[in-house]
Design a protein around this motif. Structure first.
Motif, PDB file in Angstrom:
ATOM      1  N   GLU A 153     -48.445 111.227 -45.323  1.00 30.26           N
ATOM      2  CA  GLU A 153     -49.397 110.120 -45.365  1.00 30.26           C
ATOM      3  C   GLU A 153     -50.125 110.070 -46.707  1.00 30.26           C
ATOM      4  O   GLU A 153     -50.341 108.994 -47.264  1.00 30.26           O
ATOM      5  N   ASP A 154     -50.490 111.245 -47.219  1.00 28.77           N
ATOM      6  CA  ASP A 154     -51.143 111.286 -48.529  1.00 28.77           C
ATOM      7  C   ASP A 154     -50.195 110.818 -49.630  1.00 28.77           C
ATOM      8  O   ASP A 154     -50.599 110.110 -50.555  1.00 28.77           O
ATOM      9  N   PHE A 155     -48.921 111.210 -49.523  1.00 27.84           N
ATOM     10  CA  PHE A 155     -47.942 110.723 -50.494  1.00 27.84           C
ATOM     11  C   PHE A 155     -47.828 109.206 -50.428  1.00 27.84           C
ATOM     12  O   PHE A 155     -47.792 108.537 -51.470  1.00 27.84           O
ATOM     13  N   LEU A 156     -47.786 108.650 -49.228  1.00 24.04           N
ATOM     14  CA  LEU A 156     -47.666 107.197 -49.091  1.00 24.04           C
ATOM     15  C   LEU A 156     -48.886 106.486 -49.669  1.00 24.04           C
ATOM     16  O   LEU A 156     -48.755 105.409 -50.260  1.00 24.04           O
ATOM     17  N   THR A 157     -50.055 107.083 -49.527  1.00 25.39           N
ATOM     18  CA  THR A 157     -51.254 106.513 -50.147  1.00 25.39           C
ATOM     19  C   THR A 157     -51.073 106.457 -51.658  1.00 25.39           C
ATOM     20  O   THR A 157     -51.354 105.434 -52.291  1.00 25.39           O
ATOM     21  N   TYR A 158     -50.589 107.539 -52.245  1.00 31.43           N
ATOM     22  CA  TYR A 158     -50.302 107.588 -53.680  1.00 31.43           C
ATOM     23  C   TYR A 158     -49.232 106.567 -54.056  1.00 31.43           C
ATOM     24  O   TYR A 158     -49.405 105.783 -54.990  1.00 31.43           O
ATOM     25  N   ARG A 159     -48.118 106.587 -53.331  1.00 31.79           N
ATOM     26  CA  ARG A 159     -46.999 105.702 -53.648  1.00 31.79           C
ATOM     27  C   ARG A 159     -47.421 104.242 -53.678  1.00 31.79           C
ATOM     28  O   ARG A 159     -47.014 103.486 -54.553  1.00 31.79           O
ATOM     29  N   ASN A 160     -48.266 103.860 -52.727  1.00 31.35           N
ATOM     30  CA  ASN A 160     -48.659 102.459 -52.582  1.00 31.35           C
ATOM     31  C   ASN A 160     -49.946 102.103 -53.307  1.00 31.35           C
ATOM     32  O   ASN A 160     -50.339 100.932 -53.316  1.00 31.35           O
ATOM     33  N   HIS A 161     -50.597 103.070 -53.903  1.00 31.87           N
ATOM     34  CA  HIS A 161     -51.893 102.826 -54.549  1.00 31.87           C
ATOM     35  C   HIS A 161     -51.731 101.818 -55.689  1.00 31.87           C
ATOM     36  O   HIS A 161     -50.789 101.899 -56.482  1.00 31.87           O
ATOM     37  N   PRO A 162     -52.645 100.857 -55.795  1.00 29.83           N
ATOM     38  CA  PRO A 162     -52.545  99.841 -56.848  1.00 29.83           C
ATOM     39  C   PRO A 162     -52.489 100.414 -58.271  1.00 29.83           C
ATOM     40  O   PRO A 162     -51.771  99.874 -59.119  1.00 29.83           O
ATOM     41  N   ALA A 163     -53.195 101.497 -58.528  1.00 27.51           N
ATOM     42  CA  ALA A 163     -53.165 102.085 -59.875  1.00 27.51           C
ATOM     43  C   ALA A 163     -51.778 102.660 -60.180  1.00 27.51           C
ATOM     44  O   ALA A 163     -51.259 102.512 -61.290  1.00 27.51           O
ATOM     45  N   HIS A 164     -51.170 103.302 -59.201  1.00 30.06           N
ATOM     46  CA  HIS A 164     -49.822 103.844 -59.381  1.00 30.06           C
ATOM     47  C   HIS A 164     -48.814 102.709 -59.544  1.00 30.06           C
ATOM     48  O   HIS A 164     -47.953 102.751 -60.436  1.00 30.06           O
ATOM     49  N   GLN A 165     -48.930 101.705 -58.710  1.00 29.60           N
ATOM     50  CA  GLN A 165     -48.019 100.571 -58.800  1.00 29.60           C
ATOM     51  C   GLN A 165     -48.145  99.856 -60.147  1.00 29.60           C
ATOM     52  O   GLN A 165     -47.150  99.388 -60.704  1.00 29.60           O
ATOM     53  N   ALA A 166     -49.349  99.793 -60.689  1.00 31.86           N
ATOM     54  CA  ALA A 166     -49.552  99.164 -61.999  1.00 31.86           C
ATOM     55  C   ALA A 166     -48.844  99.947 -63.101  1.00 31.86           C
ATOM     56  O   ALA A 166     -48.241  99.362 -64.005  1.00 31.86           O
ATOM     57  N   VAL A 167     -48.897 101.284 -63.045  1.00 33.45           N
ATOM     58  CA  VAL A 167     -48.198 102.097 -64.045  1.00 33.45           C
ATOM     59  C   VAL A 167     -46.700 101.830 -63.970  1.00 33.45           C
ATOM     60  O   VAL A 167     -46.034 101.660 -64.996  1.00 33.45           O
ATOM     61  N   ILE A 168     -46.177 101.764 -62.765  1.00 36.79           N
ATOM     62  CA  ILE A 168     -44.745 101.498 -62.593  1.00 36.79           C
ATOM     63  C   ILE A 168     -44.385 100.126 -63.169  1.00 36.79           C
ATOM     64  O   ILE A 168     -43.455 100.009 -63.977  1.00 36.79           O
ATOM     65  N   THR A 169     -45.113  99.111 -62.761  1.00 32.92           N
ATOM     66  CA  THR A 169     -44.793  97.739 -63.163  1.00 32.92           C
ATOM     67  C   THR A 169     -44.989  97.510 -64.651  1.00 32.92           C
ATOM     68  O   THR A 169     -44.129  96.913 -65.312  1.00 32.92           O
ATOM     69  N   GLU A 170     -46.105  97.981 -65.178  1.00 31.95           N
ATOM     70  CA  GLU A 170     -46.472  97.666 -66.557  1.00 31.95           C
ATOM     71  C   GLU A 170     -45.859  98.598 -67.600  1.00 31.95           C
ATOM     72  O   GLU A 170     -45.639  98.178 -68.744  1.00 31.95           O
TER      73      GLU A 170
END
Length: 99
Positions: free
Chosen positions: A64-81
């Protein structure tokens, strides 16, 4: 404990500045996402041929903690940008272990 390991291969046209930015932006995430228990990363040391360019290993108390990280907006922004624009290949695994 759940360990997340991800290996990246950068595109041939990825600049050193882009690669460094990925590392810097990923390095900010432990200060933003408290579910991260351990977070280590680095570029390939160039010791052996046929390796990937960059690796990240992150530990979490639970899936569950991993999923929070995986889906976190800051993490997703690093991936996308920063990651996706220079990404040529990616492999990842999540596994449980006794820490």
């Amino acid at each position: 404990m759940l360990r997340h390991v991800v290996l990246f291969t950068w595109s041939e046209d990825a600049t050193e500045e882009q690669r460094a930015t990925v590392a810097a932006k990923l390095g900010e995430l432990p200060g933003i996402i408290p579910q991260i228990k351990s977070y280590v990363m680095g570029k390939d040391a160039g010791v052996s041929p046929g390796t990937v360019d960059f690796a990240l290993v992150a530990d979490f108390d639970s899936a569950e903690d991993f999923l929070t990280y995986r889906n976190h907006p800051a993490h997703q922004a690093v991936i996308t940008e920063h990651i996706n624009p220079i990404l040529a290949g990616r492999s990842a695994i999540q596994y449980t272990w006794q820490g």
